[in-house]
Design an enzyme around this catalytic site. Structure first.
Site, PDB file in Angstrom:
ATOM      1  N   ARG A 128       0.836  -1.205   0.000  1.00 52.35           N
ATOM      2  CA  ARG A 128       0.000   0.000   0.000  1.00 52.35           C
ATOM      3  C   ARG A 128       0.870   1.255   0.000  1.00 52.35           C
ATOM      4  O   ARG A 128       0.543   2.258  -0.621  1.00 52.35           O
ATOM      5  CB  ARG A 128      -0.966  -0.007   1.193  1.00 52.35           C
ATOM      6  CG  ARG A 128      -1.768   1.269   1.321  1.00 52.35           C
ATOM      7  CD  ARG A 128      -3.105   1.128   2.062  1.00 52.35           C
ATOM      8  NE  ARG A 128      -3.108   0.163   3.144  1.00 52.35           N
ATOM      9  CZ  ARG A 128      -2.532   0.348   4.346  1.00 52.35           C
ATOM     10  NH1 ARG A 128      -1.906   1.473   4.611  1.00 52.35           N
ATOM     11  NH2 ARG A 128      -2.592  -0.597   5.253  1.00 52.35           N
TER      12      ARG A 128
ATOM     13  N   TYR B 143     -16.929  17.949 -13.820  1.00 44.47           N
ATOM     14  CA  TYR B 143     -17.303  16.552 -14.007  1.00 44.47           C
ATOM     15  C   TYR B 143     -18.402  16.171 -13.002  1.00 44.47           C
ATOM     16  O   TYR B 143     -18.310  16.530 -11.816  1.00 44.47           O
ATOM     17  CB  TYR B 143     -16.048  15.694 -13.806  1.00 44.47           C
ATOM     18  CG  TYR B 143     -16.298  14.220 -13.836  1.00 44.47           C
ATOM     19  CD1 TYR B 143     -16.653  13.591 -15.019  1.00 44.47           C
ATOM     20  CD2 TYR B 143     -16.186  13.453 -12.685  1.00 44.47           C
ATOM     21  CE1 TYR B 143     -16.898  12.232 -15.048  1.00 44.47           C
ATOM     22  CE2 TYR B 143     -16.423  12.092 -12.710  1.00 44.47           C
ATOM     23  CZ  TYR B 143     -16.780  11.492 -13.899  1.00 44.47           C
ATOM     24  OH  TYR B 143     -17.025  10.150 -13.919  1.00 44.47           O
TER      25      TYR B 143
ATOM     26  N   ASP C 193      -8.271  20.384 -12.686  1.00 42.02           N
ATOM     27  CA  ASP C 193      -8.484  19.068 -13.291  1.00 42.02           C
ATOM     28  C   ASP C 193      -8.133  19.207 -14.777  1.00 42.02           C
ATOM     29  O   ASP C 193      -8.829  19.890 -15.529  1.00 42.02           O
ATOM     30  CB  ASP C 193      -9.958  18.657 -13.091  1.00 42.02           C
ATOM     31  CG  ASP C 193     -10.267  17.266 -13.638  1.00 42.02           C
ATOM     32  OD1 ASP C 193      -9.580  16.823 -14.574  1.00 42.02           O
ATOM     33  OD2 ASP C 193     -11.217  16.631 -13.126  1.00 42.02           O
TER      34      ASP C 193
ATOM     35  N   LYS D 191      -8.819   8.338 -18.749  1.00 41.40           N
ATOM     36  CA  LYS D 191      -9.127   8.984 -20.018  1.00 41.40           C
ATOM     37  C   LYS D 191      -7.891   8.985 -20.930  1.00 41.40           C
ATOM     38  O   LYS D 191      -7.390   7.932 -21.242  1.00 41.40           O
ATOM     39  CB  LYS D 191      -9.686  10.377 -19.744  1.00 41.40           C
ATOM     40  CG  LYS D 191     -10.756  10.403 -18.638  1.00 41.40           C
ATOM     41  CD  LYS D 191     -12.024   9.626 -18.994  1.00 41.40           C
ATOM     42  CE  LYS D 191     -12.951   9.398 -17.813  1.00 41.40           C
ATOM     43  NZ  LYS D 191     -13.318  10.577 -17.050  1.00 41.40           N
TER      44      LYS D 191
END
Ligand SMILES: *Cc1c(COP(=O)(O)O)cnc(C)c1O
Length: 376
Positions: free
Chosen positions: A46, A98, A170, A195
């Site tokens: 992690r 978004y 963003d 994306k």
């Protein structure tokens, strides 16, 4: 180094054990320690993973940043920004972001005592009118999804500096190939790597890039503490994909521009929105702060029936959520990506039932145009 050289090499060295040219998938949850208190620096999956580190360095380099921090999704990356805040803090944010960002902040984070003002971040006056004693962050997305409205990043960073706010952008729609917000003085860049960065529609992922050490420390700590990390395999897939980002983005743009011109010239849509069209109200700002215009075209067909016919009838385009992949997609933001945004808000932004968002992929442009021509 040039963009493509960095894209192919940054963060990656031949594997120290075998010389493998491609960074391997370090599919391990833990690492052997030499002796008590002495490790290789890699202790637990992690916190440490070599494939992930390579990806983080790679994307940070492409974004002209010092630090990259990868997450299991774009919204997980967005959520990590909230670790910079405490109860009672206030965030100024673009009203058209978004849909998942809106949902996360309005439906969940707000309940933790963080306040949000959803405003037109294009207007410096409106920003300054909304700044309060407790304002900590200004958050923008440019161009926005799906209306492709730009925000002037130089203006955002100067306002943020004046009022001592952390500025966040963003940059998913442009990818680091077309826009580098850190160059304008923005503090934090976010990507949904789902994306363009991955670009092959086979990974969900996100990343944060910053030059600020204090911000990196906090977000890195959050990454480890919250555990919202991407898998080694997903990191490897994105790392494979950034190698071709430049060639993909050039072709996305070339196709999108031709597609937008076709829609505009055909007269079939009431309004065609693409930052690379001279008819875009912010065409000059786009030319100033972006090196290209991207692969997303939105069009309002003015008639929900006609839009429905296109959405249901396309054969080369696929009706699906998401964007930025090699294959072309269409969606109706009204009911799909922005389904969780209240109706009156959608109306105000221009997200109507007749609006279609086209993610123009890398197929032959003649086939994409014919796909629409066949329906009109
Ligand atoms: C898709 C998207 C996100 C969310 O990313 P996920 O990887 O789906 O969590 C955030 N911002 C923008 C602009 C997006 O297009």
């Amino acid at each position: 180094m040039g963009f493509s050289t960095d894209a192919i090499h940054a963060g990656q060295i031949p594997d120290p054990t075998t010389g493998a040219v491609i960074t391997p998938i370090y599919q391990t949850s833990t690492y052997a320690q030499y002796e008590l208190g002495r490790s290789t620096g890699f202790e637990y999956g992690r916190a440490h993973n070599f494939t992930r580190q390579a990806l983080e360095k790679n994307i940070a380099t492409l974004e002209k940043g010092k630090y990259g921090i990868a997450f299991s999704s774009g919204v997980a990356a967005i959520n990590s920004i909230m670790s910079l805040l405490k109860i009672g803090d206030h965030v100024i944010i673009s009203e058209n972001v978004y849909g998942g960002t809106y949902r996360l902040f309005e439906m969940i984070v707000k309940n933790y005592g963080i306040e949000f003002s959803w405003i037109d971040t294009n207007s410096q006056t409106e920003i300054e009118n909304n700044i309060r004693q407790n304002t900590k962050i200004i958050y923008v997305e440019t161009p926005t999804n799906p209306m492709l409205v730009l925000t002037d990043l130089r203006m955002i960073s100067s306002v943020a500096k004046k009022y001592n706010l952390i500025s966040v952008c963003d940059n998913t729609f442009m990818s680091p190939y077309f826009q580098n917000p850190l160059d304008f003085g923005i503090d934090i860049v976010i990507h949904s790597t789902t994306k363009y960065l991955n670009g092959h529609s086979d990974v969900i992922g996100g990343v944060i890039v910053t030059n600020d050490e204090e911000i990196q420390n906090k977000i890195k700590y959050f990454q480890r503490a919250s555990g919202s990390i991407p898998s080694p395999f997903d990191c490897w897939l994105v790392l494979r994909s950034t190698k071709t980002l430049a060639v993909r983005m050039k072709q996305h743009e070339q196709n999108a521009l031709q597609f937008a011109k076709f829609l505009e010239q055909s007269g079939i849509a009431k309004k065609v929105i693409y930052p690379g069209l001279q008819s875009h109200p912010q065409y000059y700002l786009a030319k100033q702060q972006m090196r290209g215009f991207g692969g997303i075209v939105s069009a309002d067909f003015g008639d929900a029936q006609l839009a429905r016919k296109i959405l249901n009838g396309v054969k080369v385009f696929t009706l699906a959520e998401s964007l930025g992949g090699v294959e072309s997609l269409v969606c109706q933001p009204f009911s799909m990506t922005h389904g969780s945004v209240p109706k009156d808000k959608k109306e105000k932004l221009g997200i109507t039932e007749s609006l279609i968002r086209f993610s123009v992929g890398l197929e032959d442009i003649e086939d994409l145009i014919e796909d629409i021509q066949n329906l009109i």
